[in-house]
Enzyme design. Structure first.
Site, PDB file in Angstrom:
ATOM      1  N   ASP A 152      -8.341  43.570  19.683  1.00  0.00           N
ATOM      2  CA  ASP A 152      -9.039  43.912  18.433  1.00  0.00           C
ATOM      3  C   ASP A 152      -9.284  45.421  18.370  1.00  0.00           C
ATOM      4  O   ASP A 152      -9.332  46.003  17.289  1.00  0.00           O
ATOM      5  CB  ASP A 152     -10.385  43.180  18.328  1.00  0.00           C
ATOM      6  CG  ASP A 152     -10.200  41.705  18.008  1.00  0.00           C
ATOM      7  OD1 ASP A 152      -9.115  41.344  17.508  1.00  0.00           O
ATOM      8  OD2 ASP A 152     -11.121  40.924  18.287  1.00  0.00           O
ATOM      9  N   LYS A 209     -13.428  33.198  24.098  1.00  0.00           N
ATOM     10  CA  LYS A 209     -13.105  34.586  24.454  1.00  0.00           C
ATOM     11  C   LYS A 209     -13.926  35.141  25.621  1.00  0.00           C
ATOM     12  O   LYS A 209     -13.430  35.935  26.398  1.00  0.00           O
ATOM     13  CB  LYS A 209     -13.303  35.496  23.244  1.00  0.00           C
ATOM     14  CG  LYS A 209     -12.258  35.302  22.160  1.00  0.00           C
ATOM     15  CD  LYS A 209     -12.292  36.496  21.242  1.00  0.00           C
ATOM     16  CE  LYS A 209     -12.193  36.120  19.805  1.00  0.00           C
ATOM     17  NZ  LYS A 209     -12.240  37.275  18.917  1.00  0.00           N
TER      18      LYS A 209
END
Ligand code: ATR
Length: 280
Positions: free
Chosen positions: A106, A71
């Site tokens: 998220d 990520k």
């Protein structure tokens, strides 16, 4: 930019990448919306990640989800938006013309799940967040973006809470782990971002009886689906937002970016993923 001619496809890039529920979620939406498209798992080791991402289109994909351990590199190798930059990690990539752009879903997964599960939660004057890792950054960014002005950030390693609070400014107050008990009566929203309570990890011991009567409890852990924290909060009649809800809500934006339709988090989808989780 896409060079392929067949149905559009996206993928999840991770290492290892097994056990993800993302294919189940995206295949459900493709099927129920009648879209011809694909969503594959690509197990790519760290040494192959840059090549894969920089030629994502040549590999046949219009975009991708990125998970551990990639990520942070995904952020560096793409053009991130403000959310991805603030979180320091990108989990969703797509082409904007020839540009490979990225975001961190998220943040909206957490916020949209709270909105769906506990409308009005954002009237909270004080929020208590447990944990100061990567997930906590997304939660903090979402809370502040939504206008929350006072967040207590408790972490076992208080130096990590301090470092994170420094990045987010005066609204975030780092506190020691043993201060949790005294902060509970002021916490109108309590969020667990730690791995405590996760299958195979120690339990999270928080006395929910000390929370205000109108408190909302969110747990990012979704294996088990009903953590001890959420079970105790529910038993007290508190409103809860679970980790599965966040997982489902965070998947919406990627699908929309890749396939052009905004999908919904339906009870049927939840039941489908829940059934899969209980197979563990
Ligand atoms: P993620 O990216 O999912 O947030 P992470 O960055 O590894 O994962 O963060 C894990 C979080 O769980 C951290 O806040 C960690 O606390 P430390 O910073 O002190 O390590 C917290 N955590 C993990 N195990 C814990 C435990 N036994 N007690 C308290 N906190 C714990």
């Amino acid at each position: 930019m896409t060079t392929q001619t067949g149905p559009r496809a996206a993928c999840l890039i991770g290492w290892p990448a097994a056990h993800s529920r993302s294919p189940l979620i995206h295949h459900y939406w493709l099927r129920t919306l009648g879209i011809e498209g694909g969503y594959n798992i690509e197990a790519i080791p760290p040494e192959g990640f840059a090549e894969f991402i920089l030629h994502l289109s040549a590999h046949g994909f219009v975009g991708a989800n990125v998970t551990r351990p990639h990520k942070e590199r995904a952020l560096a190798l793409s053009e991130p938006d403000a959310r991805a930059r603030a979180v320091g990690a990108a989990n969703t990539l797509w082409y904007d013309g020839a540009k490979l752009r990225s975001t961190n879903t998220d943040v909206e997964g957490f916020i949209n799940n709270l909105d769906a599960s506990a409308p009005g939660w954002d009237k909270a004057s004080e929020v208590l967040v447990l944990g100061a890792g990567g997930a906590s950054r997304a939660v903090l960014f979402g809370l502040l973006e939504r206008g929350i002005t006072r967040v207590h950030l408790a972490n076992r390693t208080v130096a990590r809470a301090r470092a994170l609070a420094d990045q987010f400014g005066a609204a975030v107050h780092p506190v020691a782990w043993d201060a949790i008990g005294e902060l509970l009566p002021r916490a109108h929203v309590l969020v667990n971002t730690t791995s405590l309570g996760m299958h195979g990890q120690p339990l999270l011991e928080v006395d929910v009886a000390r929370l205000p009567a109108d408190a909302v409890v969110a747990d990012l852990v979704y294996v088990p689906l009903r953590t001890m924290l959420l079970a105790a909060a529910e038993a007290r009649g508190l409103r809860c937002a679970d980790g599965l809800g966040m997982l489902l809500h965070q998947a919406v934006r990627g699908f929309e970016l890749w396939f052009g339709r905004r999908p919904e988090v339906t009870p049927e989808l939840r039941a489908l993923v829940e059934a899969d989780l209980t197979k563990v």
